[in-house]
Design a protein around this motif. Structure first.
Motif, PDB file in Angstrom:
ATOM      1  N   ASP A 177       0.819  -1.217   0.000  1.00  0.00           N
ATOM      2  CA  ASP A 177       0.000   0.000   0.000  1.00  0.00           C
ATOM      3  C   ASP A 177       0.853   1.268   0.000  1.00  0.00           C
ATOM      4  O   ASP A 177       0.476   2.273  -0.591  1.00  0.00           O
ATOM      5  CB  ASP A 177      -0.928   0.023   1.223  1.00  0.00           C
ATOM      6  CG  ASP A 177      -2.040  -1.004   1.113  1.00  0.00           C
ATOM      7  OD1 ASP A 177      -2.390  -1.354  -0.020  1.00  0.00           O
ATOM      8  OD2 ASP A 177      -2.542  -1.447   2.151  1.00  0.00           O
ATOM      9  N   LYS A 219      -0.793  -3.704  -9.751  1.00  0.00           N
ATOM     10  CA  LYS A 219      -1.396  -3.187  -8.520  1.00  0.00           C
ATOM     11  C   LYS A 219      -0.732  -1.868  -8.140  1.00  0.00           C
ATOM     12  O   LYS A 219       0.459  -1.817  -7.835  1.00  0.00           O
ATOM     13  CB  LYS A 219      -1.226  -4.180  -7.380  1.00  0.00           C
ATOM     14  CG  LYS A 219      -1.796  -3.682  -6.054  1.00  0.00           C
ATOM     15  CD  LYS A 219      -1.541  -4.660  -4.912  1.00  0.00           C
ATOM     16  CE  LYS A 219      -2.014  -4.081  -3.592  1.00  0.00           C
ATOM     17  NZ  LYS A 219      -1.747  -4.975  -2.447  1.00  0.00           N
ATOM     18  N   TYR A 220      -1.515  -0.792  -8.145  1.00  0.00           N
ATOM     19  CA  TYR A 220      -0.991   0.531  -7.819  1.00  0.00           C
ATOM     20  C   TYR A 220      -0.853   0.695  -6.307  1.00  0.00           C
ATOM     21  O   TYR A 220      -1.701   0.222  -5.553  1.00  0.00           O
ATOM     22  CB  TYR A 220      -1.924   1.626  -8.341  1.00  0.00           C
ATOM     23  CG  TYR A 220      -1.931   1.778  -9.840  1.00  0.00           C
ATOM     24  CD1 TYR A 220      -1.140   2.734 -10.469  1.00  0.00           C
ATOM     25  CD2 TYR A 220      -2.734   0.960 -10.631  1.00  0.00           C
ATOM     26  CE1 TYR A 220      -1.151   2.880 -11.847  1.00  0.00           C
ATOM     27  CE2 TYR A 220      -2.749   1.088 -12.012  1.00  0.00           C
ATOM     28  CZ  TYR A 220      -1.952   2.051 -12.614  1.00  0.00           C
ATOM     29  OH  TYR A 220      -1.947   2.184 -13.975  1.00  0.00           O
ATOM     30  N   VAL A 224      -1.146   2.732  -2.793  1.00  0.00           N
ATOM     31  CA  VAL A 224      -2.036   3.785  -2.305  1.00  0.00           C
ATOM     32  C   VAL A 224      -1.286   5.108  -2.213  1.00  0.00           C
ATOM     33  O   VAL A 224      -1.808   6.166  -2.565  1.00  0.00           O
ATOM     34  CB  VAL A 224      -2.610   3.407  -0.919  1.00  0.00           C
ATOM     35  CG1 VAL A 224      -3.407   4.568  -0.328  1.00  0.00           C
ATOM     36  CG2 VAL A 224      -3.488   2.169  -1.036  1.00  0.00           C
ATOM     37  N   SER A 225      -0.046   5.038  -1.757  1.00  0.00           N
ATOM     38  CA  SER A 225       0.745   6.259  -1.563  1.00  0.00           C
ATOM     39  C   SER A 225       2.216   5.990  -1.841  1.00  0.00           C
ATOM     40  O   SER A 225       2.684   4.853  -1.720  1.00  0.00           O
ATOM     41  CB  SER A 225       0.564   6.790  -0.142  1.00  0.00           C
ATOM     42  OG  SER A 225       0.833   5.776   0.804  1.00  0.00           O
ATOM     43  N   HIS A 233      -3.423   7.987  -9.754  1.00  0.00           N
ATOM     44  CA  HIS A 233      -4.354   7.914  -8.622  1.00  0.00           C
ATOM     45  C   HIS A 233      -3.634   7.618  -7.300  1.00  0.00           C
ATOM     46  O   HIS A 233      -4.292   7.429  -6.278  1.00  0.00           O
ATOM     47  CB  HIS A 233      -5.407   6.841  -8.889  1.00  0.00           C
ATOM     48  CG  HIS A 233      -6.154   7.048 -10.172  1.00  0.00           C
ATOM     49  ND1 HIS A 233      -6.917   8.176 -10.422  1.00  0.00           N
ATOM     50  CD2 HIS A 233      -6.210   6.286 -11.306  1.00  0.00           C
ATOM     51  CE1 HIS A 233      -7.439   8.083 -11.634  1.00  0.00           C
ATOM     52  NE2 HIS A 233      -7.025   6.959 -12.187  1.00  0.00           N
ATOM     53  N   THR A 234      -2.318   7.563  -7.325  1.00  0.00           N
ATOM     54  CA  THR A 234      -1.535   7.320  -6.106  1.00  0.00           C
ATOM     55  C   THR A 234      -1.217   8.653  -5.435  1.00  0.00           C
ATOM     56  O   THR A 234      -0.834   9.614  -6.101  1.00  0.00           O
ATOM     57  CB  THR A 234      -0.229   6.582  -6.457  1.00  0.00           C
ATOM     58  OG1 THR A 234      -0.543   5.289  -6.994  1.00  0.00           O
ATOM     59  CG2 THR A 234       0.641   6.410  -5.232  1.00  0.00           C
ATOM     60  N   ARG A 235      -1.383   8.705  -4.120  1.00  0.00           N
ATOM     61  CA  ARG A 235      -1.067   9.926  -3.375  1.00  0.00           C
ATOM     62  C   ARG A 235       0.447  10.084  -3.282  1.00  0.00           C
ATOM     63  O   ARG A 235       1.129   9.229  -2.732  1.00  0.00           O
ATOM     64  CB  ARG A 235      -1.678   9.846  -1.976  1.00  0.00           C
ATOM     65  CG  ARG A 235      -1.385  11.043  -1.082  1.00  0.00           C
ATOM     66  CD  ARG A 235      -2.162  12.269  -1.501  1.00  0.00           C
ATOM     67  NE  ARG A 235      -2.050  13.340  -0.518  1.00  0.00           N
ATOM     68  CZ  ARG A 235      -2.694  14.494  -0.600  1.00  0.00           C
ATOM     69  NH1 ARG A 235      -3.506  14.719  -1.624  1.00  0.00           N
ATOM     70  NH2 ARG A 235      -2.543  15.407   0.327  1.00  0.00           N
ATOM     71  N   THR A 238      -5.038   9.741   4.023  1.00  0.00           N
ATOM     72  CA  THR A 238      -4.397   8.719   3.197  1.00  0.00           C
ATOM     73  C   THR A 238      -3.495   7.844   4.062  1.00  0.00           C
ATOM     74  O   THR A 238      -2.819   8.337   4.960  1.00  0.00           O
ATOM     75  CB  THR A 238      -3.554   9.364   2.084  1.00  0.00           C
ATOM     76  OG1 THR A 238      -4.375  10.238   1.306  1.00  0.00           O
ATOM     77  CG2 THR A 238      -2.964   8.303   1.160  1.00  0.00           C
TER      78      THR A 238
END
Length: 543
Positions: free
Chosen positions: A255, A314-315, A317-318, A337-339, A419
């Motif tokens: 993540d 798989k991207y 999350v951050s 779309h990743t922070r 996030t």
């Protein structure tokens, strides 16, 4: 290098590489045999030169004095034609799609040129024709150095660029240290020089040995993944690899990642770029690594797309990185779309340099700014406190601080609470990985040696994880508060994660709640800290 492709591996040739000087490198003058021509001499028909390199040097010098650029239009064994850089016309390959950037061009179909030829091997080069009529304006003396053919990096400058790179100075900042009329080269030129230097130094046999090592690893474990990007001459420029254990771990712990390119300990001084995350013991874990020829947006985009492919698309999350413009642009393109969060530590360490007159060990300003950055309970509180500090210390017009405030959402903690970052706000996890490798490699380590030693180093890290797995399975967690939730956490969390949960749980006890009202299925509570009045929040709960 053999371009054979095997499963879970990629060997890619890069045909569109960075633009370099249009004048062929084969025409560089011999510094021992050629003399610098007088800049005030104009070319005339039948003028003779000992070599084509002398012709190039003479005409380039003349063009710089006049205010135009030059390039080679055509060259044969006994013939060469130099033209104005504005020669030709821009060819549109297709209508620009809506939203695409419209590029500019300097081509004006200028006919200015100079042609030379020679009769035989021992003959001199002779000017056969000259056309010095241009259909465009000349560049001013102050700006002529920006023309591609007149950008010059002296041997001394190149040496300094290499030294700055060794000391870890970001390549993008090096060019600004040499600003001046005769030093108009850009950060791109610095990148190109360092990239070309690494290419010359990179031993073909060493690169081939790495390729064979990766194929061997893949035979041992089909989930081992590697990708090699080559230039049009089949030379390796970027290299990425990740073992099967890391690919599996990413599916559980991927993540949040940190990415850093500051480590350069190997024979070729190639940046080492690890993707780092956290496992279930709060230990650093690698999700793949790369060795890069340069740190351009193109290299980063290739690396990020290759890494994403290795991780099954798989991207994260951050992602946390340092403040690098090329890296930022690549992340925006590949991970839209990743922070993206900037390393707080890298930014904070610049305060002492940029604000040395007020930012020192015991200054009130330092304490207030640190509290504003780290302890602001809400966005509104941060912005009001920042504004107050800027006014109190007369910093409203400070350009560096204004720039930081403009990007506040990417580094101030209060903007990133929504996030998941797994408790990280810096790239120090990546940097700790770098420090770890110092015990395995040094500045004389070859590429093959680096990869082999990296493999051994990773085995030692997995051994630490197995040891911690054992400790977590066979040692009981001690509960203090004796509550049901604490007991449940002790039964499911590993030792280190339970310790972090316990610390947070103790802090929760300091808070008390007060029910304010109920509206339909929603209850509103006031939650406040008995020890700090700033820690007061309104919490809404819907049933």
């Amino acid at each position: 290098m053999d371009n054979e492709c095997v499963e879970n591996s990629t060997v890619e040739c890069l045909e569109d590489h960075e633009i370099v000087d249009d004048v062929s490198n084969d025409l560089e003058p011999n510094s021992e045999n050629s003399k610098s021509p007088e800049a005030n001499i104009c070319p005339i028909v039948d003028m003779e030169f000992a070599s084509i390199a002398d012709v190039k040097e003479f005409y380039t010098s003349f063009a710089k004095k006049e205010g135009f650029g030059v390039r080679v239009r055509s060259t044969k064994q006994n013939f060469c034609m130099f033209v104005c850089a504005n020669e030709g016309t821009h060819i549109v390959k297709g209508e620009n799609e809506e939203g695409k950037r419209k590029r500019s061009t300097s081509r004006t179909d200028c006919k200015a040129s100079l042609t030379v030829s020679k009769a035989g091997k021992r003959s001199k080069w002779v000017i056969k024709s000259i056309n010095n009529v241009h259909n465009h304006g000349m560049v001013s003396p102050k700006s002529v150095a920006y023309l591609r053919s007149h950008k010059k990096m002296t041997a001394a400058t190149k040496s300094l660029v290499e030294k700055f790179d060794e000391e870890g100075v970001p390549t993008g900042k090096v060019a600004t240290m040499f600003q001046g009329e005769d030093n108009a080269f850009s950060s791109r030129d610095c990148w190109n020089h360092l990239r070309n230097l690494r290419r010359r130094n990179l031993d073909v046999g060493d690169a081939q040995a790495v390729f064979k090592f990766c194929k061997k690893k893949q035979v041992e474990n089909p989930n081992f993944f590697y990708a090699i990007q080559c230039d049009d001459e089949d030379r390796m420029i970027n290299f990425f690899w990740v073992d099967g254990r890391a690919r599996l771990a990413y599916q559980f712990f991927g993540d949040v990642i940190t990415f850093d390119t500051t480590y350069k300990t190997n024979k070729y001084d190639m940046p080492f770029a690890p993707f780092t995350g956290l496992n279930h013991h709060f230990q650093s874990i690698l999700f793949g690594c790369a060795l890069l020829q340069d740190e351009t947006q193109r290299s980063f985009e290739w690396l990020f797309r290759t890494w994403l492919d290795a991780m099954g698309g798989k991207y994260p999350v951050s992602i946390i990185t340092d403040q690098d413009l090329a890296m930022k642009a690549a992340i925006a393109n590949v991970f839209p779309h990743t922070r993206h969060r900037l390393c707080l530590w890298h930014i904070k360490k610049k305060f002492a340099e940029k604000l040395s007159h007020i930012y020192h060990k015991n200054s009130t300003f330092k304490r207030k700014l640190k509290s504003c950055i780290r302890d602001s309970p809400s966005i509104k509180y941060f912005e009001e406190e920042w504004e107050r500090i800027m006014i109190d210390y007369n910093l409203k017009e400070n350009e560096w601080l204004k720039g930081l405030y403009d990007i506040r959402k990417s580094w101030i903690p209060v903007f990133n609470r929504s996030t998941f970052f797994a408790g990280m706000n810096t790239t120090q996890r990546s940097e700790s990985i770098n420090a770890f490798f110092d015990s395995f490699v040094n500045s004389s380590t070859t590429l093959q040696g680096f990869v082999v030693k990296f493999d051994k180093a990773m085995d030692s890290r997995y051994e630490k994880q197995r040891r911690e797995d054992f400790e977590s399975r066979h040692r009981l967690r001690l509960v203090v508060v004796k509550s049901k939730i604490e007991e449940h956490a002790a039964s499911i969390y590993t030792r280190n994660i339970f310790g972090k949960f316990h610390d947070e749980f103790i802090k929760i006890i300091q808070f008390r709640r007060e029910k304010l009202e109920k509206e339909g299925s929603q209850n509103r509570y006031k939650v406040s800290n008995d020890y700090d009045s700033k820690d007061t929040f309104i919490v809404c709960i819907s049933w």
